[in-house]
Write an enzyme that holds these catalytic residues in place. Sequence first.
Site, PDB file in Angstrom:
ATOM      1  N   ASP A 145       4.760   0.926  11.820  1.00 27.89           N
ATOM      2  CA  ASP A 145       3.531   0.265  11.367  1.00 27.89           C
ATOM      3  C   ASP A 145       3.392  -1.156  11.908  1.00 27.89           C
ATOM      4  OD1 ASP A 145       2.746   2.499  10.027  1.00 27.89           O
ATOM      5  OD2 ASP A 145       3.322   1.794   8.040  1.00 27.89           O
TER       6      ASP A 145
ATOM      7  N   ARG B 256       0.718  14.936  12.743  1.00 30.61           N
ATOM      8  CA  ARG B 256       1.179  14.713  11.374  1.00 30.61           C
ATOM      9  C   ARG B 256       1.149  15.989  10.509  1.00 30.61           C
ATOM     10  NH1 ARG B 256      -1.054   8.905   9.475  1.00 30.61           N
ATOM     11  NH2 ARG B 256       0.780   8.888   8.159  1.00 30.61           N
ATOM     12  N   PRO B 257       2.040  16.938  10.813  1.00 30.70           N
ATOM     13  CA  PRO B 257       2.081  18.173  10.023  1.00 30.70           C
ATOM     14  C   PRO B 257       2.658  17.948   8.620  1.00 30.70           C
ATOM     15  CG  PRO B 257       3.845  18.135  11.641  1.00 30.70           C
ATOM     16  CD  PRO B 257       3.033  16.901  11.872  1.00 30.70           C
ATOM     17  N   VAL B 258       2.587  18.989   7.777  1.00 27.30           N
ATOM     18  CA  VAL B 258       3.161  18.896   6.412  1.00 27.30           C
ATOM     19  C   VAL B 258       4.202  19.994   6.195  1.00 27.30           C
ATOM     20  CG1 VAL B 258       1.213  17.702   5.333  1.00 27.30           C
ATOM     21  CG2 VAL B 258       1.193  20.206   5.465  1.00 27.30           C
TER      22      VAL B 258
ATOM     23  N   LYS C 151       0.840  -1.209   0.000  1.00 25.93           N
ATOM     24  CA  LYS C 151       0.000   0.000   0.000  1.00 25.93           C
ATOM     25  C   LYS C 151       0.872   1.254   0.000  1.00 25.93           C
ATOM     26  CE  LYS C 151      -1.733   1.750   4.012  1.00 25.93           C
ATOM     27  NZ  LYS C 151      -1.509   3.190   4.097  1.00 25.93           N
ATOM     28  N   ASN C 152       1.901   1.255   0.855  1.00 28.92           N
ATOM     29  CA  ASN C 152       2.698   2.470   1.007  1.00 28.92           C
ATOM     30  C   ASN C 152       3.641   2.727  -0.166  1.00 28.92           C
ATOM     31  OD1 ASN C 152       1.383   2.772   3.375  1.00 28.92           O
ATOM     32  ND2 ASN C 152       3.163   2.488   4.712  1.00 28.92           N
TER      33      ASN C 152
ATOM     34  N   ILE D  33       8.262   7.459  16.259  1.00 26.27           N
ATOM     35  CA  ILE D  33       7.884   8.124  15.001  1.00 26.27           C
ATOM     36  C   ILE D  33       6.628   8.982  15.179  1.00 26.27           C
ATOM     37  CG2 ILE D  33       7.336   7.796  12.550  1.00 26.27           C
ATOM     38  CD1 ILE D  33      10.145   6.843  13.239  1.00 26.27           C
TER      39      ILE D  33
ATOM     40  N   CYS E 105      -4.982  13.411  12.669  1.00 27.37           N
ATOM     41  CA  CYS E 105      -5.321  12.024  12.374  1.00 27.37           C
ATOM     42  C   CYS E 105      -5.175  11.227  13.668  1.00 27.37           C
ATOM     43  CB  CYS E 105      -4.465  11.504  11.232  1.00 27.37           C
ATOM     44  SG  CYS E 105      -3.211  10.360  11.638  1.00 27.37           S
TER      45      CYS E 105
ATOM     46  N   ARG F 295      -8.524  -0.322   4.795  1.00 21.41           N
ATOM     47  CA  ARG F 295      -7.695   0.670   4.096  1.00 21.41           C
ATOM     48  C   ARG F 295      -6.378   0.055   3.627  1.00 21.41           C
ATOM     49  NH1 ARG F 295      -6.504   6.004   7.069  1.00 21.41           N
ATOM     50  NH2 ARG F 295      -5.321   6.070   5.151  1.00 21.41           N
TER      51      ARG F 295
END
Length: 420
Positions: free
Chosen positions: A304, A121-123, A22-23, A326, A116, A397
């Site tokens: 994960d 989880r910034p950008v 998926k990733n 993380i 989330c 998902r």
Amino acid sequence: MYAFKIKGENRLTGSVSVKGAKNAVLPIMAASLLTAEPLHLKNISFLSDVNTMNALLSSLGVCVQTNADELILTANHISSTKAAYDFVSKMRASFWVLGPLLARFQEATVSLPGGCAIGARPVDLYLMALTEMGADIRIENGYVIAKGPLHGAEIFFPKVSVGATHNTIMAAVLTAGTTIIHNPALEPEVMDLIAVLKKMGAQIEGVGTKKLIIRGVSKLSGATHSVIADRIETASFVIATAMTKGKIEINGGRQDLIGAVTDLLLPSQISFQQTDHSLIVDATNACLKSVPVITSEYPGFPTDAQALMTSFLSISTGDARVSEHIFENRFMHIPELQRMGAHIDIIDGHSVFIHGVPELSGATVMASDLRGGVGLVLAGLVAKGETLVKRIYHIDRGYYHLEEKLTQLGADIQRVHLDD
Ligand code: UD1
């Protein structure tokens, strides 16, 4: 609303297949925006996140064709450069269209993802890199509005970010001049994106090192690519087999991609055999032993797989600390595991201490995020009695019909419809 109903205590045996990660497939799909020619992808699992990315790309005008486990994306008539809130709020990876759209069309309007379940989880790193490359960026009404043209730049990431690395590489390959990226992520999924981009004609040096040198080209072509195996799905089956003391063969499984996970299972007398096409896991003589877990960037222990390992440690002999480095809020599954009888002390947002117990008991629990949800399924596989895992849309998902694969391995698990 669907849930998984699991009757525990069955050993997993037999064989199962893992498909493209998926990733890896999500950024590669975004890369289709870099060329007018078809990008032909193989080994695809049509998980709900892949379907969301297909819907987003379609909304931009990309022609999406699917056939069995293949996907052909052709971005020759782009009608919009705006990624709407509905897509990005559903799946953060939607944000990754920003770099390719900006590089090819000199403009992009992409909704900010917002918060989330696993943290803020910034950008900021994505925007810092694009600004260094000359983008004019403003934020209005919840959207990032970015305008080019871009130019090559030297970028120093103060922190490793998989998504910011994907996005910056995709922007740089189609931008005039040389872009140097210091401290990129080295995850196998980043390597797979780079492999596709190279097939498309991108010029990228330093692959696998902490300094990528990208010489932008004016045009990229189409390509055909088989997506790398999903290492987190592989790790899920490995840990499930360990917990149930089973023996399975994972077709497509690669131990070299999950060494940090399998290393922690060796003290529990679990053995691994890599063949040309599969990974064989034998836990029939296992005696589960607690080991400390510290998540970190690749090749360290993957965040994960943290929730999966937490379930393993819940029924292992001894005590162990799990340190999450993380994300800031990735222990949402712990209170649910406690309801199944796990003895876990939450120390703070970054660590928990697990005291192994001989057994868990089935309970009704709720998935709050993708990997935490799978952690609860693994707990259900070994628990006494029945476990009902609710909100499994999180699990869908990232896993294609997980219940079918586990049933094939001998688990007693069903997808059931609930009224509430
Ligand atoms: C990707 C994976 C996710 C995995 C994660 C870490 C996909 C679809 N998702 O997520 O499954 O858990 O990598 O391996 O591939 N950060 C910032 N500023 C930024 C970007 C990130 O501070 O601009 C921080 C994040 O909050 C987090 C850390 O960096 O604490 C790592 O995040 P990142 O590597 O970007 O994760 P994703 O790419 O979102």
